[in-house]
Scaffold this active site. Structure first.
Site, short mmCIF file in Angstrom:
data_model
loop_
_atom_site.label_atom_id
_atom_site.label_comp_id
_atom_site.label_asym_id
_atom_site.label_seq_id
_atom_site.Cartn_x
_atom_site.Cartn_y
_atom_site.Cartn_z
N SER A 47 0.86 -1.17 0.08
CA SER A 47 -0.03 0.07 0.04
C SER A 47 0.90 1.31 0.12
CB SER A 47 -0.96 0.16 1.27
OG SER A 47 -0.06 -0.04 2.13
N TYR A 83 -4.31 0.74 3.68
CA TYR A 83 -5.26 -0.58 3.23
C TYR A 83 -5.90 -1.09 4.35
CZ TYR A 83 -3.70 -1.24 -1.70
OH TYR A 83 -3.17 -0.97 -3.09
N THR A 95 -1.74 -6.84 4.96
CA THR A 95 -3.14 -6.69 4.89
C THR A 95 -3.53 -7.57 3.69
OG1 THR A 95 -2.89 -4.68 5.74
CG2 THR A 95 -5.04 -4.99 4.44
N GLU A 123 4.68 6.23 7.04
CA GLU A 123 4.48 7.07 5.70
C GLU A 123 4.83 8.65 5.92
OE1 GLU A 123 3.32 6.18 2.63
OE2 GLU A 123 3.45 3.87 3.34
N THR A 145 4.05 -4.83 6.98
CA THR A 145 5.58 -4.74 6.24
C THR A 145 6.19 -3.13 6.44
OG1 THR A 145 4.47 -4.50 4.12
CG2 THR A 145 5.25 -6.42 4.69
N HIS A 146 5.01 -2.25 7.11
CA HIS A 146 5.54 -0.82 7.35
C HIS A 146 6.30 -1.07 8.53
CE1 HIS A 146 2.75 0.64 4.36
NE2 HIS A 146 3.17 1.73 4.87
N1 DGL Z 1 2.30 -2.57 5.03
C1 DGL Z 1 0.82 -2.84 4.82
C2 DGL Z 1 0.75 -4.17 5.58
O1 DGL Z 1 1.39 -5.16 5.60
C3 DGL Z 1 -0.11 -1.88 4.80
C4 DGL Z 1 -0.39 -1.30 6.12
C5 DGL Z 1 -1.75 -0.41 5.49
O2 DGL Z 1 -1.78 -0.08 4.37
O3 DGL Z 1 -2.63 -0.23 6.34
O4 DGL Z 1 -0.26 -4.58 6.19
#
Ligand code: DGL
Length: 262
Positions: free
Chosen positions: A7, A38, A71, A148, A183-184
């Site tokens: 995302s 997301y 996600t 972000e 992954t963030h």
């Molecule tokens: N990096 C994402 C994950 O692993 C997305 C976080 C998001 O967009 O809410 O869930």
């Protein structure tokens, strides 16, 4: 060509590991920065976005894709795999395996987005490896906008405050291993390690990169190790944080696209 998407910036945690494990490969990265986050959306919306992300990557001649988003991996992977005829790797499986292997006291924590926690995907994956492992999951949605917006220093006071609140249930559960299931979050490894100094942190993006490395098609003769980035909103914000995280300037390789066309 290896495709990676998320995302936003989170998938860079997987990308960095792919570059380390598979030097010289051409990679195309898509960050849906115009529609991040997301993890607060309905599964229908997440599936729709993920299908568009994949359709875009398919225009770039990818032959394997890492859905570097917890996600998407927990909510939409089955739809993607039944729609596109190429290998698509998610971030749940590798992290679950690594955590089950790392835990000594059989108490594992998972921090991820709300959508990922509600899906139960990590709990299911860990229990399928060892049903005796006790799993405590906490949704940490505010960490996504912090990343972000560049609040990524190990000693950032705002991030520390938010982490302190989110991690209280993880501390109380006495886990010895914590999956960074969004992954963030590995971008905040330094800050999270400060908050939980005795806990082993599992980077879901990096674990997925290892799975990808094991099944990627052989390197083509014309590959030159170029990484191209595509985003769905303005380039400078993405390029700034991405350059800090990756330790090299990326601005010249970033292109903005209209993801709604796909
Ligand atoms: N990096 C994402 C994950 O692993 C997305 C976080 C998001 O967009 O809410 O869930």
């Amino acid at each position: 060509m290896i495709g990676v998407f998320d995302s936003g910036l989170g998938g860079l945690t997987a990308l960095r590991e792919i570059v380390r494990l598979l030097p010289g490969r051409d990679i195309v990265y898509f960050g849906d920065t115009g529609r991040v986050p997301y993890g607060t959306r309905s599964s229908e919306t997440i599936v729709r976005y993920a299908l568009q992300d994949m359709r875009f990557l398919c225009t770039q001649a990818v032959d394997v894709v890492l859905a570097a988003c917890g996600t998407v991996s927990s909510t939409a992977l089955h739809v993607l795999r039944s729609t596109f005829p190429l290998p698509i790797i998610g971030v749940v499986e590798g992290a679950a395996q690594a955590a089950a292997h790392a835990t000594k006291n059989r108490r594992v924590g998972v921090i991820a987005t709300g959508a990922t926690v509600s899906s139960g995907a990590f709990v299911q994956a860990i229990k399928s490896i060892d049903p005796q492992i006790d799993v405590t999951s906490v949704a940490c949605p505010m960490l996504v906008p912090l990343v972000e917006n560049g609040y990524i220093a190990d000693d950032d006071p705002v991030t520390a405050l938010v982490l302190d609140d989110y991690l209280s249930a993880i501390r109380a559960a006495g886990v010895d291993t914590l999956i960074l299931g969004c992954t963030h979050f590995p971008i905040l490894t330094g800050a999270i390690a400060r908050a939980l100094p005795d806990v082993t942190l599992i980077n879901s993006g990096a674990e997925a990169a290892k799975l990808l490395a094991a099944q990627v098609p052989p390197k083509q003769a014309d590959e030159e190790g170029r990484v191209r980035y595509f985003v769905s909103d303005s380039v400078p914000g993405f390029a700034r944080v991405a350059s800090i995280f990756l330790g090299e300037p990326v601005e010249d390789e970033v292109t903005r696209i209209d993801i709604e066309r796909f």
